[in-house]
Design an enzyme around this catalytic site. Sequence first.
Site, PDB file in Angstrom:
ATOM      1  N   ASP A 105       0.862  -1.172   0.000  1.00  0.00           N
ATOM      2  CA  ASP A 105       0.000   0.000   0.000  1.00  0.00           C
ATOM      3  C   ASP A 105       0.901   1.225   0.000  1.00  0.00           C
ATOM      4  OD1 ASP A 105      -2.468   1.492   0.419  1.00  0.00           O
ATOM      5  OD2 ASP A 105      -3.207  -0.346   1.362  1.00  0.00           O
ATOM      6  N   ASP A 207      -3.107   4.808  -2.356  1.00  0.00           N
ATOM      7  CA  ASP A 207      -4.248   5.287  -1.582  1.00  0.00           C
ATOM      8  C   ASP A 207      -4.788   6.606  -2.155  1.00  0.00           C
ATOM      9  OD1 ASP A 207      -5.600   4.762   1.112  1.00  0.00           O
ATOM     10  OD2 ASP A 207      -4.987   6.842   1.387  1.00  0.00           O
ATOM     11  N   GLU A 269      -6.188   3.594  -6.098  1.00  0.00           N
ATOM     12  CA  GLU A 269      -7.519   3.664  -5.478  1.00  0.00           C
ATOM     13  C   GLU A 269      -8.217   4.918  -6.007  1.00  0.00           C
ATOM     14  OE1 GLU A 269      -9.957   3.911  -1.273  1.00  0.00           O
ATOM     15  OE2 GLU A 269      -8.035   4.920  -1.465  1.00  0.00           O
ATOM     16  N   HIS A 330     -11.086  -3.252   3.156  1.00  0.00           N
ATOM     17  CA  HIS A 330     -11.151  -2.907   4.574  1.00  0.00           C
ATOM     18  C   HIS A 330     -12.029  -1.693   4.863  1.00  0.00           C
ATOM     19  CE1 HIS A 330      -8.195  -0.436   2.645  1.00  0.00           C
ATOM     20  NE2 HIS A 330      -8.145   0.354   3.703  1.00  0.00           N
ATOM     21  N   ASP A 331     -12.530  -1.049   3.819  1.00  0.00           N
ATOM     22  CA  ASP A 331     -13.409   0.108   4.015  1.00  0.00           C
ATOM     23  C   ASP A 331     -14.887  -0.238   3.800  1.00  0.00           C
ATOM     24  OD1 ASP A 331     -11.189   1.781   4.397  1.00  0.00           O
ATOM     25  OD2 ASP A 331     -11.008   2.166   2.246  1.00  0.00           O
TER      26      ASP A 331
HETATM   27  C1  NOJ Z   1      -8.428   4.971   1.822  1.00  0.00           C
HETATM   28  C2  NOJ Z   1      -8.113   3.806   2.688  1.00  0.00           C
HETATM   29  O1  NOJ Z   1      -8.539   2.627   2.055  1.00  0.00           O
HETATM   30  C3  NOJ Z   1      -8.780   4.060   4.021  1.00  0.00           C
HETATM   31  O2  NOJ Z   1      -8.747   2.924   4.849  1.00  0.00           O
HETATM   32  C4  NOJ Z   1      -8.127   5.229   4.672  1.00  0.00           C
HETATM   33  O3  NOJ Z   1      -8.794   5.551   5.871  1.00  0.00           O
HETATM   34  C5  NOJ Z   1      -8.143   6.452   3.748  1.00  0.00           C
HETATM   35  N1  NOJ Z   1      -7.816   6.139   2.394  1.00  0.00           N
HETATM   36  C6  NOJ Z   1      -7.163   7.479   4.215  1.00  0.00           C
HETATM   37  O4  NOJ Z   1      -5.855   7.048   3.965  1.00  0.00           O
END
Ligand code: NOJ
Length: 545
Positions: A105, A207, A269, A330-331
Amino acid sequence: MYRLPDHEPPLWWQGNLIYQVYPRSFMDGNQDGVGDLIGLNQRLDYLEALGIRCVWLSPVYPSPLYDFGYDVADYTSIDPVFGSLAEWERLLGRMHAKGMKLIMDWVPNHTSHQHPWFIESRASRTSPKRDWYIWRDPGEAGGPPNNWISFFGGSAWELDAATGQYYLHQFVREQPELNYRNPAVLEAMLEAMRFWLDRGVDGFRVDVLWLLIKDAAFRDEPLNRDWNGENPHARLHHIHTANQPEVHPIVRAFRALLDQYPQRVMMGEIDLPFAELMTYYGIQRDECHLPTNFSLIHTRWTVAAVRRVIDDYLASLPVGAWPNWVLGNHDQRRLASRLGQPQARVATLLLLTLPGTPVWYYGDEIGLENGIIPPEQIRDPQAVNQPDRAGQLGRDPQRTPMQWDASAHAGFTQAGVMPWLPVSVDYLQRNVAVQDSDEASFLGFFRQLIRLRTQIPALTRGDYSPLLVTGDAVLAYRRTWNGKTWLILLNFSAERQRLDGRQYLAGGRKILSTLTRTGSEVANIAADITLEPDEGCIVELTGPA
Ligand code: NOJ
C-alpha cells in the site's frame, strides 16, 4: 462482445487475483494481539495452497495509528508493531521463491502529523518545509479558510494555534495533506517509492490517488442537492478537492518511476464514475495499470443493475486498458454481510469469471461476516469521530481477525492475549480448518474456482459476450478462447430457474457450481438447464455454442 487487450502470455497482474491482507487482522506472529509480518509469513502456505499468487498488503510503515497505518510517519521503514525491515525482506524472499508477488500500500496524499516533514512544516511560517503541506490563513470571518469537509466528520481544516494558520486534512486531523503543487514533495515521494522498488517490491496500491491535488483557488464546494442524509461527507459535491486535472502529471510521474523496473504494477484507489475513472489509465496508457473499479460494490444486487454496470464499464474502457473488479476491502461492509452467504458465492463466481483482474479481501473466502463490535471496543476513527453514526460508518466490523481454527481467538493469537478487535462469535463453525477439508464449503468452492482459472485460459483471457436470458433472475455470459466456450450462469434469486438450454448450447456439462457438494462434475446438460436457488455455475460447452 468484449475482447481483452492482447498480452501473450498475460502479465502476472493480469492473470492473477490480487488478495488483500489487512496485516493487523491476518495473523499475530508475536502474540501481542495485533497481526504482523511474522504472522503473514507463517500463513503464506495457506495462501499458496489456495492458489494465491499476489498479495496486496495494507500499510505496515511506522505510524502512530490514528488511521491504523494510513497515517505514515516514515515511508522507508517498518513499524515495530508489524516487525522489521529484515522481517519484510524475509517475507518478500519467501514469496518470490514461491512465485508470489507483493504489492505494498502506498499513501502519498497525506502523512502522519508525526512525520518529520510535518513537524518541520508546522514549526514556523518560515520553515523550509512550510510549503510541503497545505496551509491557509483563517477565512474572512475567522474560522476555517473554506467549507471543505473531512471524510471522517467535521471541517477538513485544523487550526495550528502556534502559527495561526490552518492545515488541510480530508481524513483525521492527524493526517495532514501534502502539497503536490510543490515539486519537492513529488521528488521526495518518488525517492521513497524507489526505496521499496530497489528492494524488489512488485508494485503499489496507491491510496486515494484521485484526491492528490486540490483546487489552486481553494473555492468552496457546492451543496449536493441529492444528499440522502446518510454519510455526512456526501453533503457537498467534491469538485474542488477531488479529481483535479493537475493530478495526472503526478500519476504519470509515479508510473514512469515504476516503468524503470521490470513488470511492476500500479493499482490506483479511485472512486469515480466510469468516464472519469478511465482517465486514470492515461491518454497514452501511461498512468495506472489498474484504476480500481468499485462498481460491483456500489451497485444494487439485481441482474439488471449488475448487467448494466458490466456493460457500461467494459464499454468505457479505453483501448489497451486492462479491466479490474473489486468486491470488498477494509473500508466496505463484508461481502457475505451485504449479500448473504448464498449470493456471496454467486458474486464470487462473477468476480472470478469476468474479464479483468479481481481484487479479493482476506477472509471473504470463508464467508467472514461483519463482526459485532461492542461500543467500548470501537477503534476506527470514522466511527469514533462520528459517534451518532458509528453504527453505519465504522469500519471495524470488516476488520475482525481472520478465523483460522476453533482454538482460542480462532487461532489468530494465543489464549490469554486480547486481539486488537474481537474475533467474530461464529468462529467455532466458520474457520479455515473446518472448511479446508470440505469441498462444498465456501473455501472449497473458492479454491476450485481459482484452480479452474489456472486450467481454463478462457476464464482469464477469453472474449466476453453477455447473453440475454428470459426473466430477470439469471445473469448469463460466455467466455471464449481458441474456439472453445464456457458459459457462466448466475441465479440471483432464491427460486429455482429453468432455462431452455437449446438457446445457448447444444451440449455441455456443469464443471463447477456454487452448490457443488463433491467438487466433481455436477451434471450433464441436455436440453434444459436447471439452476437451483442461488446457484451459479460454469458450464463447459461440449457442442457448438
Ligand atoms: C483509503 C483507505 O482505504 C482508508 O482505509 C483510509 O482511511 C483512507 N484512504 C485514508 O488514507
